[in-house]
Design a protein around this motif. Structure first.
Motif, short mmCIF file in Angstrom:
data_model
loop_
_atom_site.label_atom_id
_atom_site.label_comp_id
_atom_site.label_asym_id
_atom_site.label_seq_id
_atom_site.Cartn_x
_atom_site.Cartn_y
_atom_site.Cartn_z
N ARG A 41 0.83 -1.29 -0.05
CA ARG A 41 0.02 0.01 -0.07
C ARG A 41 1.03 1.34 0.11
O ARG A 41 1.67 1.50 0.68
N ILE A 42 0.73 1.99 -0.92
CA ILE A 42 1.73 3.23 -1.05
C ILE A 42 0.77 4.31 -0.35
O ILE A 42 -0.42 4.88 -0.70
N GLU A 43 1.48 4.82 0.78
CA GLU A 43 0.77 5.90 1.60
C GLU A 43 0.97 7.28 1.32
O GLU A 43 1.92 8.08 2.05
N ASP A 44 0.62 7.73 0.22
CA ASP A 44 0.70 9.01 -0.34
C ASP A 44 -0.34 9.80 0.00
O ASP A 44 -0.57 10.90 -0.65
N ILE A 45 -0.62 9.76 1.15
CA ILE A 45 -2.02 10.57 1.67
C ILE A 45 -1.23 12.16 1.98
O ILE A 45 -1.89 13.00 1.88
N ASP A 46 -0.03 12.10 2.50
CA ASP A 46 0.48 13.33 3.02
C ASP A 46 1.24 13.77 1.82
O ASP A 46 2.62 13.68 1.52
N GLU A 47 0.29 14.61 0.84
CA GLU A 47 0.82 14.87 -0.47
C GLU A 47 2.17 15.77 -0.35
O GLU A 47 2.87 15.87 -1.25
N PRO A 48 1.94 16.74 0.65
CA PRO A 48 3.19 17.62 0.40
C PRO A 48 4.32 16.85 0.94
O PRO A 48 5.66 17.61 0.45
N ARG A 49 4.51 15.73 1.66
CA ARG A 49 5.73 15.03 1.80
C ARG A 49 6.04 14.03 0.73
O ARG A 49 7.14 13.74 0.63
N THR A 50 5.10 13.68 -0.24
CA THR A 50 5.22 12.83 -1.27
C THR A 50 6.38 13.26 -2.47
O THR A 50 6.14 14.24 -3.05
N VAL A 51 7.31 12.38 -2.59
CA VAL A 51 8.34 12.85 -3.63
C VAL A 51 7.91 12.01 -5.04
O VAL A 51 7.53 10.86 -4.85
N SER A 52 7.89 12.84 -6.07
CA SER A 52 7.42 12.18 -7.13
C SER A 52 8.53 11.01 -7.76
O SER A 52 9.60 11.17 -7.49
N GLY A 53 7.92 9.82 -7.96
CA GLY A 53 8.84 8.57 -8.57
C GLY A 53 9.47 8.01 -7.25
O GLY A 53 9.93 6.76 -7.65
N ALA A 54 8.91 8.23 -6.20
CA ALA A 54 9.53 7.41 -5.06
C ALA A 54 8.75 6.11 -5.02
O ALA A 54 9.30 4.87 -4.71
N ALA A 55 7.44 6.24 -5.06
CA ALA A 55 6.59 4.87 -5.00
C ALA A 55 7.25 3.70 -6.16
O ALA A 55 7.14 2.64 -5.81
N GLU A 56 7.31 4.49 -7.30
CA GLU A 56 7.76 3.37 -8.33
C GLU A 56 9.26 2.75 -7.81
O GLU A 56 9.33 1.58 -8.09
N SER A 57 9.96 3.59 -7.50
CA SER A 57 11.34 3.20 -7.09
C SER A 57 11.29 2.10 -5.94
O SER A 57 12.16 1.11 -5.99
N ILE A 58 10.36 2.30 -5.00
CA ILE A 58 10.25 1.43 -4.01
C ILE A 58 9.80 0.06 -4.55
O ILE A 58 10.22 -0.96 -4.12
N GLY A 59 8.80 0.11 -5.31
CA GLY A 59 8.16 -1.05 -6.25
C GLY A 59 9.27 -1.97 -6.98
O GLY A 59 9.30 -3.20 -6.77
N GLU A 60 10.28 -0.95 -7.56
CA GLU A 60 11.13 -1.71 -8.34
C GLU A 60 12.27 -2.38 -7.34
O GLU A 60 12.61 -3.51 -7.62
N ALA A 61 12.44 -1.78 -6.39
CA ALA A 61 13.46 -2.30 -5.22
C ALA A 61 12.96 -3.56 -4.66
O ALA A 61 13.51 -4.49 -4.57
N LEU A 62 11.65 -3.63 -4.31
CA LEU A 62 11.10 -4.87 -3.58
C LEU A 62 11.15 -5.97 -4.75
O LEU A 62 11.69 -7.12 -4.39
N ALA A 63 10.76 -5.64 -6.05
CA ALA A 63 10.99 -6.67 -7.08
C ALA A 63 12.41 -7.30 -7.29
O ALA A 63 12.57 -8.35 -7.30
N ALA A 64 13.48 -6.20 -7.22
CA ALA A 64 14.82 -6.80 -7.51
C ALA A 64 15.26 -7.65 -6.19
O ALA A 64 16.26 -8.36 -6.32
N LEU A 65 14.58 -7.30 -4.91
CA LEU A 65 14.94 -8.19 -3.79
C LEU A 65 14.03 -9.42 -3.67
O LEU A 65 14.39 -10.16 -2.65
N GLY A 66 13.20 -9.61 -4.53
CA GLY A 66 12.62 -10.81 -4.68
C GLY A 66 11.23 -10.62 -3.81
O GLY A 66 10.81 -11.84 -3.37
#
Ligand code: GLU
Length: 292
Positions: A41-66
């Protein structure tokens, strides 16, 4: 027993790092060791703190780690109508507050567990003249009432008791900037996703009593909780982007995984470091032996 559902719920404020990996790994291992589902679950409810591209990068990192999530990824920014509906259900229990951050700090009621000032209840009985609504708060029971005392069994830390009237006071559900508070969004989402087990970093321990209190008001079940140790930097601060955490080196996924597993106290055979598949097999076995 209900079918096990766990989740990893990062706030997309930066890439996955050695600290957030520990929380991700613990939730993943617990789900897999229970043959359960593991949701992202991507907790991007705090929009002022959300960094664009961070959610995608987290998703890619999880996949790379299996670590592959089950089901669809949920984005909090797309669920505002659900939070609005839950807020509507709370009716008599919420009230508008016109206090500024400074006014609350000046009242010197002390600090809540998350570093915010404990709310002294100034606007409980209506806004003072000349004040306009800034935030909306939840009205807690009187300080001596049992209803505001929350006790739960943490699977890592044991029994935890918190008296919300003393620890946070009437807390915010809708923020002065118009965004929904994390506490409300988490409770709505955990219930809707059927989460049975919350496994997350101990930095969130101070939010759990508020979440359980909200679950009761909204007549939602309370999941089991497990708060795992957080990783500190050399200065003893919780590792985060602000305190100098670097993104993981995904060219060496096993190094990052072995380190995270050791931070969770898992002892793995040397063969665990050979491939992603052998790492996860050994780590799930070690977790199950220790915690299930
Ligand atoms: N989004 C929160 C964070 O990254 C975690 C929420 C949770 O696991 O309940 O700190």
């Amino acid at each position: 027993m209900m079918h096990y559902t766990g989740r990893f719920a990062p706030s997309p404020t930066g890439p996955l790092h050695a600290g957030s990996l520990v929380a991700a790994m613990a939730s993943y291992l617990d789900a897999r060791a229970h043959q359960g589902r593991w949701l992202l679950r991507i907790e991007d409810i705090d929009e002022p703190r959300t960094v664009s591209g961070a959610a995608e990068s987290i998703g890619e990192a999880l996949a790379a780690l299996g670590m592959h999530p089950d089901g669809e990824v949920l984005w909090q920014s797309q669920r505002k109508s659900r939070y609005e509906a839950a807020f509507g259900q709370l009716k008599e229990d919420v009230y508008p507050c016109g206090c500024s951050r400074k006014e609350i700090a000046d009242s010197r009621t002390g600090m809540a567990s998350d570093g915010a000032a404990i709310y002294p209840g100034t606007c409980r009985h209506g806004l003072a003249e000349g004040k306009t609504t800034r935030a909306w708060r939840l009205r807690l029971p009187p300080p001596l009432s049992e209803a505001g005392v929350i006790t739960f069994e943490d699977r890592w830390l044991g029994r935890i008791t918190e008296n919300l009237s003393e620890s946070t006071g009437d807390f915010v559900l809708k923020r002065a900037d118009g965004f929904w508070a994390y506490q409300l969004a988490v409770v709505v989402d955990d219930a809707e996703q059927g989460v049975t087990d919350v496994v997350r970093g101990a930095d969130l321990l101070g939010s759990t009593a508020r979440q359980i209190y909200l679950q009761r008001l909204l007549q939602q079940p309370t999941p089991r909780y497990m708060h795992v140790p957080v990783v500190n930097n050399d200065a003893g601060e919780k590792l985060s982007k602000q305190t100098g955490a670097r993104p993981l080196d995904l060219a060496q996924p096993l190094d990052a995984l072995m380190l995270a597993a050791s931070r969770l106290g898992l002892t793995l055979p040397p063969t665990a470091g050979i491939s992603l598949a052998s790492f996860w097999e050994a780590a799930i076995t070690a977790w199950a032996r220790r915690f299930i």
